[in-house]
Each structure stands twice: as structure tokens, then as C-alpha cells.
Scaffold this active site. Structure first.
Site, PDB file in Angstrom:
ATOM      1  N   HIS A   1      -4.935 -14.673   3.422  1.00 19.33           N
ATOM      2  CA  HIS A   1      -3.546 -14.233   3.447  1.00 19.33           C
ATOM      3  C   HIS A   1      -3.033 -14.247   4.893  1.00 19.33           C
ATOM      4  O   HIS A   1      -3.813 -14.427   5.834  1.00 19.33           O
ATOM      5  CB  HIS A   1      -3.406 -12.825   2.839  1.00 19.33           C
ATOM      6  CG  HIS A   1      -4.186 -11.775   3.545  1.00 19.33           C
ATOM      7  ND1 HIS A   1      -5.341 -11.226   3.036  1.00 19.33           N
ATOM      8  CD2 HIS A   1      -3.992 -11.175   4.748  1.00 19.33           C
ATOM      9  CE1 HIS A   1      -5.811 -10.332   3.872  1.00 19.33           C
ATOM     10  NE2 HIS A   1      -5.031 -10.291   4.929  1.00 19.33           N
TER      11      HIS A   1
HETATM   12  P1  TYD Z   1      -7.171  -7.078   1.411  1.00 17.51           P
HETATM   13  O1  TYD Z   1      -6.436  -6.742   2.657  1.00 17.51           O
HETATM   14  O2  TYD Z   1      -6.628  -8.179   0.558  1.00 17.51           O
HETATM   15  O3  TYD Z   1      -8.696  -7.411   1.753  1.00 17.51           O
HETATM   16  P2  TYD Z   1      -9.348  -8.644   2.531  1.00 17.51           P
HETATM   17  O4  TYD Z   1      -8.319  -9.238   3.429  1.00 17.51           O
HETATM   18  O5  TYD Z   1     -10.460  -8.018   3.282  1.00 17.51           O
HETATM   19  O6  TYD Z   1      -9.866  -9.617   1.550  1.00 17.51           O
HETATM   20  O7  TYD Z   1      -7.336  -5.749   0.548  1.00 17.51           O
HETATM   21  C1  TYD Z   1      -8.171  -5.709  -0.580  1.00 17.51           C
HETATM   22  C2  TYD Z   1      -7.750  -4.517  -1.416  1.00 17.51           C
HETATM   23  O8  TYD Z   1      -7.932  -3.294  -0.689  1.00 17.51           O
HETATM   24  C3  TYD Z   1      -6.291  -4.568  -1.858  1.00 17.51           C
HETATM   25  O9  TYD Z   1      -6.236  -4.258  -3.242  1.00 17.51           O
HETATM   26  C4  TYD Z   1      -5.620  -3.477  -1.091  1.00 17.51           C
HETATM   27  C5  TYD Z   1      -6.734  -2.547  -0.670  1.00 17.51           C
HETATM   28  N1  TYD Z   1      -6.500  -2.029   0.684  1.00 17.51           N
HETATM   29  C6  TYD Z   1      -6.027  -0.747   0.856  1.00 17.51           C
HETATM   30  O10 TYD Z   1      -5.768  -0.007  -0.113  1.00 17.51           O
HETATM   31  N2  TYD Z   1      -5.806  -0.275   2.120  1.00 17.51           N
HETATM   32  C7  TYD Z   1      -6.053  -1.036   3.212  1.00 17.51           C
HETATM   33  O11 TYD Z   1      -5.849  -0.561   4.368  1.00 17.51           O
HETATM   34  C8  TYD Z   1      -6.554  -2.373   3.026  1.00 17.51           C
HETATM   35  C9  TYD Z   1      -6.843  -3.258   4.205  1.00 17.51           C
HETATM   36  C10 TYD Z   1      -6.758  -2.828   1.748  1.00 17.51           C
END
Ligand code: TYD
Length: 148
Positions: free
Chosen positions: A59
Site C-alpha cells: 500500500h
Molecule cells: P496494515 O497497515 O495493512 O499492515 P501491513 O502494512 O503491515 O501489512 O494493517 C493491517 C491491519 O492492522 C489492518 O486491518 C489495520 C490494523 N492496524 C491497526 O489497527 N492499527 C495500526 O496502527 C496499524 C498499522 C494497523
């Protein structure tokens, strides 16, 4: 609203050598707002227990800045501004990667037991995410209103 060009590049994402206080009982690396970290930190989170072969990220963020450190183990961060790509291997707890807004990123090749520490400039906001690469391409062309 005026259209704003997104001009951030993967070359604006910098590798930062962090200060290390070293003695025979171990090391300390401290991260401070506006000093070692080039923005005000509003959130800290960490990725751990990442299964072998899993990819994270996938992303971009519209406004969020991040500072990533491998506090244990290693992983690769793939950066993409829509034109240029860069791969940064993070494998030392005294090396950080500053990611500016508007950059697509993926985190891959986690070693066993790796811990990815992320300092973020904003609180969690799903609206700040661009999770679709096609939408990322549109975002790179312009942000703001499509009117006018
Ligand atoms: P995401 O940022 O997409 O993870 P990555 O980039 O590591 O693959 O987040 C994954 C899930 O975690 C998403 O459902 C949202 C949740 N999340 C939170 O609730 N708070 C946060 O600070 C972060 C970074 C993610």
C-alpha cells in the site's frame, strides 16, 4: 480544490544511521522526535511473528511518514514511486529507513523472528491508505478534487 502534484520520489526515502551507545553490557539506540526522527511521532507499532514467505505492506500513504527499523532479524523494503523502484534491506537495529508520503511499499523476505518497528507521523487512519495499485497510479498523477 486545487490539484496538487505528488512529487515525492523513492530517492527522498533515506537510510539513517542511528546513534548507538555501546558498552560491554550491550547497546542502546534512542529515537527522538525531530532529532533522530525527522517528524513528530504519533504512533509506534511493530510487526512480529511474520510467517515465512509472508509479504506485508502492499500500500501507499497519502500523508503519513514512517520510520522503519529492524530491531531484530532482517527484511527487505521495496519502495516504488510509480516511476522508480528501490529495495532496502534492513538488518541492523541501528539503521532506520525514512519513508515519505506517496510511496508504494512492500515488506518481504522476513527472517525468522524478525521484528519490524515502525514509527509513524499520524495515528491510524484507514482513509490515509491507498491499497489498490491502480488507485496509486491515479494518486501519483494528482491529489485533491477532480473538478475543474
Ligand atoms: P496494515 O497497515 O495493512 O499492515 P501491513 O502494512 O503491515 O501489512 O494493517 C493491517 C491491519 O492492522 C489492518 O486491518 C489495520 C490494523 N492496524 C491497526 O489497527 N492499527 C495500526 O496502527 C496499524 C498499522 C494497523
Amino acid at each position: 480544490m486545487e490539484k496538487i502534484s505528488v512529487t515525492s520520489s523513492v530517492y527522498d526515502c533515506s537510510i539513517v544511521h542511528l546513534p548507538k551507545v555501546h558498552n560491554r553490557t550491550g547497546n542502546i539506540t534512542a529515537l527522538e522526535n525531530g532529532k533522530t526522527i525527522p517528524f513528530s511521532v504519533n504512533r509506534v507499532y511493530y510487526l512480529y511473528d511474520v510467517p515465512g514467505g509472508a509479504d506485508r505492506g502492499g500500500h501507499a500513504h497519502r500523508n503519513l511518514q514512517q520510520f522503519i527499523v529492524s530491531v531484530s532479524g532482517a527484511f527487505d523494503v521495496l519502495l516504488d514511486d510509480g516511476t522508480n523502484k528501490k529495495i532496502v534491506r534492513l538488518d541492523r537495529p541501528y539503521i532506520g529507513l525514512h519513508i515519505v508520503p506517496g510511496i508504494w511499499r512492500e515488506i518481504i523476505d522476513f527472517s525468522s523472528g524478525a521484528i519490524c518497528l515502525v514509527l509513524a507521523s499520524e495515528k491510524y487512519d484507514e482513509q490515509d491508505y491507498i491499497r489498490d495499485y491502480k488507485e496509486f497510479g491515479e494518486f501519483r498523477a494528482f491529489t485533491g478534487s477532480t473538478e475543474g
